[in-house]
Design an enzyme around this catalytic site. Sequence first.
Site, PDB file in Angstrom:
ATOM      1  N   GLY A  22       0.738  -1.208   0.107  1.00  0.00           N
ATOM      2  CA  GLY A  22      -0.106  -0.042   0.070  1.00  0.00           C
ATOM      3  C   GLY A  22       0.876   1.276  -0.156  1.00  0.00           C
ATOM      4  O   GLY A  22       0.508   2.269   0.783  1.00  0.00           O
ATOM      5  N   ALA A  23       1.836   1.243  -0.693  1.00  0.00           N
ATOM      6  CA  ALA A  23       3.052   2.278  -0.623  1.00  0.00           C
ATOM      7  C   ALA A  23       2.850   3.361  -1.650  1.00  0.00           C
ATOM      8  O   ALA A  23       3.531   4.425  -1.951  1.00  0.00           O
ATOM      9  CB  ALA A  23       4.425   1.627  -0.902  1.00  0.00           C
ATOM     10  N   ASN A  24       1.694   3.500  -2.500  1.00  0.00           N
ATOM     11  CA  ASN A  24       1.302   4.388  -3.610  1.00  0.00           C
ATOM     12  C   ASN A  24       0.794   5.960  -2.783  1.00  0.00           C
ATOM     13  O   ASN A  24       0.965   6.810  -3.588  1.00  0.00           O
ATOM     14  CB  ASN A  24       0.383   4.119  -4.349  1.00  0.00           C
ATOM     15  CG  ASN A  24      -0.800   3.745  -4.354  1.00  0.00           C
ATOM     16  OD1 ASN A  24      -0.821   2.732  -3.370  1.00  0.00           O
ATOM     17  ND2 ASN A  24      -1.947   4.343  -4.550  1.00  0.00           N
ATOM     18  N   THR A  25       0.302   5.815  -1.563  1.00  0.00           N
ATOM     19  CA  THR A  25      -0.408   6.809  -0.874  1.00  0.00           C
ATOM     20  C   THR A  25       0.016   6.863   0.564  1.00  0.00           C
ATOM     21  O   THR A  25       0.264   5.739   1.016  1.00  0.00           O
ATOM     22  CB  THR A  25      -1.767   7.110  -1.493  1.00  0.00           C
ATOM     23  OG1 THR A  25      -2.203   8.302  -0.890  1.00  0.00           O
ATOM     24  CG2 THR A  25      -2.565   5.890  -0.875  1.00  0.00           C
ATOM     25  N   GLY A  26      -0.469   7.809   1.353  1.00  0.00           N
ATOM     26  CA  GLY A  26      -0.564   8.040   2.494  1.00  0.00           C
ATOM     27  C   GLY A  26       0.553   7.611   3.457  1.00  0.00           C
ATOM     28  O   GLY A  26       1.644   7.656   2.992  1.00  0.00           O
ATOM     29  N   GLY A  28       1.714   4.511   3.630  1.00  0.00           N
ATOM     30  CA  GLY A  28       2.725   3.551   3.014  1.00  0.00           C
ATOM     31  C   GLY A  28       3.729   4.452   2.122  1.00  0.00           C
ATOM     32  O   GLY A  28       4.943   4.077   1.992  1.00  0.00           O
ATOM     33  N   SER A 146      -4.038  -0.394  14.728  1.00  0.00           N
ATOM     34  CA  SER A 146      -4.581   0.492  15.111  1.00  0.00           C
ATOM     35  C   SER A 146      -5.266   0.664  16.355  1.00  0.00           C
ATOM     36  O   SER A 146      -5.082  -0.347  16.917  1.00  0.00           O
ATOM     37  CB  SER A 146      -5.653   0.873  13.918  1.00  0.00           C
ATOM     38  OG  SER A 146      -6.683   1.524  14.392  1.00  0.00           O
ATOM     39  N   TYR A 172     -13.730  -3.767  11.257  1.00  0.00           N
ATOM     40  CA  TYR A 172     -12.455  -2.996  11.227  1.00  0.00           C
ATOM     41  C   TYR A 172     -11.590  -3.456  12.356  1.00  0.00           C
ATOM     42  O   TYR A 172     -10.551  -3.822  12.486  1.00  0.00           O
ATOM     43  CB  TYR A 172     -12.613  -1.575  11.004  1.00  0.00           C
ATOM     44  CG  TYR A 172     -11.213  -1.135  11.047  1.00  0.00           C
ATOM     45  CD1 TYR A 172     -10.500  -1.114  10.010  1.00  0.00           C
ATOM     46  CD2 TYR A 172     -10.766  -0.095  12.021  1.00  0.00           C
ATOM     47  CE1 TYR A 172      -9.227  -0.298   9.884  1.00  0.00           C
ATOM     48  CE2 TYR A 172      -9.771   0.675  12.146  1.00  0.00           C
ATOM     49  CZ  TYR A 172      -8.762   0.536  11.111  1.00  0.00           C
ATOM     50  OH  TYR A 172      -7.620   1.275  11.238  1.00  0.00           O
TER      51      TYR A 172
END
Length: 298
Positions: A22-26, A28, A146, A172
Amino acid sequence: MSDSWSELNIPDQQGRVAVVTGANTGLGFETARALAEHGASVVLAVRDVEKGKQAADRITGDVTVQELDLTSLDSIRTAAATLRATHPRIDLLINNAGVMYTPKRTTHDGFELQFGTNHLGHFALTGLLLDRLLPVPGSRVVTVSSTGHRIQAAIHFDDLQWERSYSRIGAYGQSKLANLMFTYELQRRLASHGTLAVAAHPGVSNTELVRNAPAALRLPVTWLAPLITQPAASGALPTLRAATDPAVRGAQYYGPGGRGELRGHPRLVASSPASHDTVTQKRLWSVSEDLTGVHFPI
């Protein structure tokens, strides 16, 4: 341990290989950026390859992109096979990707989306890549949980996929509780090896993750964002500390050090009593192996 730990404290990562999901945004993206800027060779493991390439173009350093859809066991196996073929060693596996408060949906394999993505997907990926980490001195598996893990006091084995009733917040919470239980059980199994399993949480960070939250929760968070959230780069610091601080030990949990663990410099924090239930940890591990078909080489 320093109470003012920042990116400046990241040791030289030259020669290390890091895989970040998940490294394309935020969070990550910020994790990958910081590791690359400190010399690591970083793989952005992402569902959308084009967005991954755009993210890679914004990072200075040795960065490549690997397609990975955590909602598909076939995709996970394909990605793992490619990573194994191209990387004889992996120093860091950062299990960062996740979904939050989604409407009731299932993965390609029929798992409840949040449990399937946040826990089972990362469980399978870790198991398929672990033999690339085990021989590497100082290697680590860092899984992002979380404070939401406290929402769910137990893993509901009687309705693990929320088929009888569905709570997007409860689901979640269960997935994030599973992240911690996985970390603690993994560390127990790694005890005779040099690889560490560590967990982290970002506090309340300004990312896209809240986009699926119910309006009643999303709107207050949006209004209060300037007061309670921190930038994604700050939210990534607990993960970065868990991944790189030489003082870190297995089965530790890092989060922001400010009030309520909402924001602030990363420090060692505590998880819920439920997360330390060893009987449930072992049961969850066994169930996860059965559901994914992935068995760990330890």
